[in-house]
Design a protein around this motif. Sequence first.
Motif, PDB file in Angstrom:
ATOM      1  N   VAL A   1      32.045  42.301   2.410  1.00  0.00           N
ATOM      2  CA  VAL A   1      32.596  41.588   1.100  1.00  0.00           C
ATOM      3  C   VAL A   1      31.891  40.694   0.958  1.00  0.00           C
ATOM      4  CG1 VAL A   1      34.638  40.191   0.973  1.00  0.00           C
ATOM      5  CG2 VAL A   1      35.313  42.492   2.182  1.00  0.00           C
ATOM      6  N   LEU A   2      31.293  39.806   1.896  1.00  0.00           N
ATOM      7  CA  LEU A   2      30.430  38.632   1.561  1.00  0.00           C
ATOM      8  C   LEU A   2      29.159  38.844   0.843  1.00  0.00           C
ATOM      9  CD1 LEU A   2      30.660  36.620   4.817  1.00  0.00           C
ATOM     10  CD2 LEU A   2      31.572  35.632   2.666  1.00  0.00           C
ATOM     11  N   ALA A   3      28.603  40.044   1.227  1.00  0.00           N
ATOM     12  CA  ALA A   3      27.375  40.695   0.685  1.00  0.00           C
ATOM     13  C   ALA A   3      27.567  41.124  -0.709  1.00  0.00           C
ATOM     14  CB  ALA A   3      26.762  41.592   1.462  1.00  0.00           C
ATOM     15  N   ARG A   4      28.756  41.733  -1.090  1.00  0.00           N
ATOM     16  CA  ARG A   4      29.195  42.324  -2.115  1.00  0.00           C
ATOM     17  C   ARG A   4      29.365  41.242  -3.146  1.00  0.00           C
ATOM     18  NH1 ARG A   4      33.163  45.733  -0.794  1.00  0.00           N
ATOM     19  NH2 ARG A   4      34.487  44.488  -1.573  1.00  0.00           N
TER      20      ARG A   4
ATOM     21  N   PHE B   1      26.588  40.365   9.387  1.00  0.00           N
ATOM     22  CA  PHE B   1      27.309  40.606  10.524  1.00  0.00           C
ATOM     23  C   PHE B   1      26.503  40.372  12.073  1.00  0.00           C
ATOM     24  CE2 PHE B   1      28.408  44.283  13.688  1.00  0.00           C
ATOM     25  CZ  PHE B   1      29.472  43.491  14.127  1.00  0.00           C
ATOM     26  N   ALA B   2      25.312  40.615  12.054  1.00  0.00           N
ATOM     27  CA  ALA B   2      24.528  40.330  13.126  1.00  0.00           C
ATOM     28  C   ALA B   2      24.325  38.949  13.403  1.00  0.00           C
ATOM     29  CB  ALA B   2      22.947  41.040  13.134  1.00  0.00           C
ATOM     30  N   LEU B   3      24.581  37.971  12.693  1.00  0.00           N
ATOM     31  CA  LEU B   3      24.318  36.676  12.884  1.00  0.00           C
ATOM     32  C   LEU B   3      25.679  35.956  14.023  1.00  0.00           C
ATOM     33  CD1 LEU B   3      23.609  35.094   9.537  1.00  0.00           C
ATOM     34  CD2 LEU B   3      22.221  35.267  11.193  1.00  0.00           C
ATOM     35  N   GLY B   4      26.419  36.851  13.920  1.00  0.00           N
ATOM     36  CA  GLY B   4      27.476  36.621  15.026  1.00  0.00           C
ATOM     37  C   GLY B   4      28.417  35.359  14.328  1.00  0.00           C
ATOM     38  N   ILE B   5      28.905  35.287  13.051  1.00  0.00           N
ATOM     39  CA  ILE B   5      29.672  34.273  12.602  1.00  0.00           C
ATOM     40  C   ILE B   5      31.289  34.457  13.035  1.00  0.00           C
ATOM     41  CG2 ILE B   5      30.369  33.051  10.395  1.00  0.00           C
ATOM     42  CD1 ILE B   5      27.899  34.228   9.209  1.00  0.00           C
ATOM     43  N   ARG B   6      31.649  33.483  13.663  1.00  0.00           N
ATOM     44  CA  ARG B   6      32.911  33.631  14.162  1.00  0.00           C
ATOM     45  C   ARG B   6      33.990  34.006  12.988  1.00  0.00           C
ATOM     46  NH1 ARG B   6      36.141  31.310  18.494  1.00  0.00           N
ATOM     47  NH2 ARG B   6      38.275  31.080  17.988  1.00  0.00           N
ATOM     48  N   HIS B   7      34.794  35.211  13.471  1.00  0.00           N
ATOM     49  CA  HIS B   7      35.720  35.795  12.284  1.00  0.00           C
ATOM     50  C   HIS B   7      35.055  36.770  11.414  1.00  0.00           C
ATOM     51  CE1 HIS B   7      39.085  33.233  14.257  1.00  0.00           C
ATOM     52  NE2 HIS B   7      38.139  32.383  13.787  1.00  0.00           N
ATOM     53  N   VAL B   8      33.713  37.096  11.572  1.00  0.00           N
ATOM     54  CA  VAL B   8      33.263  37.842  10.302  1.00  0.00           C
ATOM     55  C   VAL B   8      32.594  39.123  10.996  1.00  0.00           C
ATOM     56  CG1 VAL B   8      31.309  37.995   8.877  1.00  0.00           C
ATOM     57  CG2 VAL B   8      32.205  35.763   9.145  1.00  0.00           C
TER      58      VAL B   8
ATOM     59  N   GLU C   1      35.606  25.931  -0.157  1.00  0.00           N
ATOM     60  CA  GLU C   1      36.665  26.503  -1.364  1.00  0.00           C
ATOM     61  C   GLU C   1      35.967  27.480  -2.039  1.00  0.00           C
ATOM     62  OE1 GLU C   1      35.392  23.237  -0.714  1.00  0.00           O
ATOM     63  OE2 GLU C   1      37.181  22.761   0.239  1.00  0.00           O
ATOM     64  N   GLU C   2      34.962  27.928  -2.477  1.00  0.00           N
ATOM     65  CA  GLU C   2      34.198  28.865  -2.902  1.00  0.00           C
ATOM     66  C   GLU C   2      34.413  30.129  -2.030  1.00  0.00           C
ATOM     67  OE1 GLU C   2      30.589  26.849  -5.727  1.00  0.00           O
ATOM     68  OE2 GLU C   2      30.390  27.367  -3.548  1.00  0.00           O
ATOM     69  N   LEU C   3      34.071  29.907  -0.853  1.00  0.00           N
ATOM     70  CA  LEU C   3      34.223  31.133   0.061  1.00  0.00           C
ATOM     71  C   LEU C   3      35.871  31.682   0.013  1.00  0.00           C
ATOM     72  CD1 LEU C   3      32.231  29.712   2.880  1.00  0.00           C
ATOM     73  CD2 LEU C   3      31.678  31.975   1.711  1.00  0.00           C
ATOM     74  N   GLN C   4      36.552  30.655   0.129  1.00  0.00           N
ATOM     75  CA  GLN C   4      37.972  31.045  -0.037  1.00  0.00           C
ATOM     76  C   GLN C   4      38.540  31.792  -1.252  1.00  0.00           C
ATOM     77  OE1 GLN C   4      40.379  27.810   2.210  1.00  0.00           O
ATOM     78  NE2 GLN C   4      42.201  28.609   1.507  1.00  0.00           N
ATOM     79  N   GLU C   5      37.747  31.536  -2.155  1.00  0.00           N
ATOM     80  CA  GLU C   5      38.419  32.125  -3.490  1.00  0.00           C
ATOM     81  C   GLU C   5      37.998  33.588  -3.754  1.00  0.00           C
ATOM     82  OE1 GLU C   5      36.550  29.846  -6.614  1.00  0.00           O
ATOM     83  OE2 GLU C   5      37.773  28.041  -6.297  1.00  0.00           O
ATOM     84  N   THR C   6      37.110  33.973  -2.704  1.00  0.00           N
ATOM     85  CA  THR C   6      36.768  35.406  -2.486  1.00  0.00           C
ATOM     86  C   THR C   6      37.841  36.324  -2.084  1.00  0.00           C
ATOM     87  OG1 THR C   6      34.330  34.606  -2.126  1.00  0.00           O
ATOM     88  CG2 THR C   6      34.796  36.969  -1.739  1.00  0.00           C
ATOM     89  N   LYS C   7      38.135  37.159  -2.609  1.00  0.00           N
ATOM     90  CA  LYS C   7      39.120  38.187  -2.215  1.00  0.00           C
ATOM     91  C   LYS C   7      38.882  38.608  -0.814  1.00  0.00           C
ATOM     92  CE  LYS C   7      41.801  42.287  -3.487  1.00  0.00           C
ATOM     93  NZ  LYS C   7      42.013  43.340  -4.295  1.00  0.00           N
TER      94      LYS C   7
ATOM     95  N   ARG D   1      13.715  45.729   7.042  1.00  0.00           N
ATOM     96  CA  ARG D   1      14.771  45.579   5.719  1.00  0.00           C
ATOM     97  C   ARG D   1      15.880  46.157   5.687  1.00  0.00           C
ATOM     98  NH1 ARG D   1       9.750  48.132   5.115  1.00  0.00           N
ATOM     99  NH2 ARG D   1      10.591  50.096   4.405  1.00  0.00           N
ATOM    100  N   PRO D   2      16.889  45.333   6.528  1.00  0.00           N
ATOM    101  CA  PRO D   2      18.019  46.055   6.594  1.00  0.00           C
ATOM    102  C   PRO D   2      18.937  45.458   5.516  1.00  0.00           C
ATOM    103  CG  PRO D   2      17.938  44.034   7.953  1.00  0.00           C
ATOM    104  CD  PRO D   2      16.386  44.149   7.440  1.00  0.00           C
ATOM    105  N   PRO D   3      19.989  45.984   5.128  1.00  0.00           N
ATOM    106  CA  PRO D   3      20.877  45.507   4.304  1.00  0.00           C
ATOM    107  C   PRO D   3      21.577  44.189   4.503  1.00  0.00           C
ATOM    108  CG  PRO D   3      21.604  47.713   4.787  1.00  0.00           C
ATOM    109  CD  PRO D   3      20.689  47.277   5.850  1.00  0.00           C
ATOM    110  N   LEU D   4      21.754  43.324   3.476  1.00  0.00           N
ATOM    111  CA  LEU D   4      22.447  42.019   3.764  1.00  0.00           C
ATOM    112  C   LEU D   4      23.585  41.920   4.607  1.00  0.00           C
ATOM    113  CD1 LEU D   4      22.407  39.044   3.340  1.00  0.00           C
ATOM    114  CD2 LEU D   4      23.431  39.664   0.911  1.00  0.00           C
ATOM    115  N   ASP D   5      24.331  42.884   4.372  1.00  0.00           N
ATOM    116  CA  ASP D   5      25.649  42.757   5.057  1.00  0.00           C
ATOM    117  C   ASP D   5      25.537  43.104   6.597  1.00  0.00           C
ATOM    118  OD1 ASP D   5      25.196  45.667   4.296  1.00  0.00           O
ATOM    119  OD2 ASP D   5      27.123  45.970   5.336  1.00  0.00           O
TER     120      ASP D   5
END
Length: 188
Positions: free
Chosen positions: A46-49, A32-39, A63-69, A24-28
């Motif tokens: 930030v993504l989880a929040r 992170f553990a998925l190993g997405i490039r640049h994440v 586009e939706e991702l890029q709108e995220t601060k 039951r780990p936190p989403l973030d």
Amino acid sequence: LLSLDRMADKSAANILDAIDRSRRPPLDRVVFALGIRHVGEHVARVLARSFGTMEKIGGATQEELQETKEIGPQIAASIATFFSQRLNTKVIEKLRNGGVAWRSAAAAGPGRFAGMTFVFTGALEKLTRDEAERLVEEQGGRASGSVSKKTHYVVGGADAGSKLEKARGLGVKVLTEDEFSALLTSKS
């Protein structure tokens, strides 16, 4: 486990409890553990929040991702590409089917630290640095690794070094860990 040498009921129970908690780990942490490039860890938080669930992150358009601060075009493209690949979505599916149930994050709302930046330096005694940074972010603030004129507070623990000196030189407010705890629990 009980058949192993020196394994008693209590030790076996502790191991099984630890395995259960790890499911039951936190989403973030999962993002992170998925190993997405640049994440990295920060972008994963930030993504989880911002999105709150894996489904919303995976279903977001570039586009939706890029709108995220704090998410620029390169990171947004990398995330969108990752979730568009069937192999990657199968890994997430396997985690779910294997009993991993990550805790969704509450979408960030305004908090007492909204718009503020904190830097932690030195060894903290009551919290780990990760815990302290998470508390700041839960209150709408940002944890940074470096001090600048835009830093609101530097929290200095034992053996704090150059970051503390830089903060004082820039006129940034320096707090002890106890003062930070008091700020967290204050009513205003």
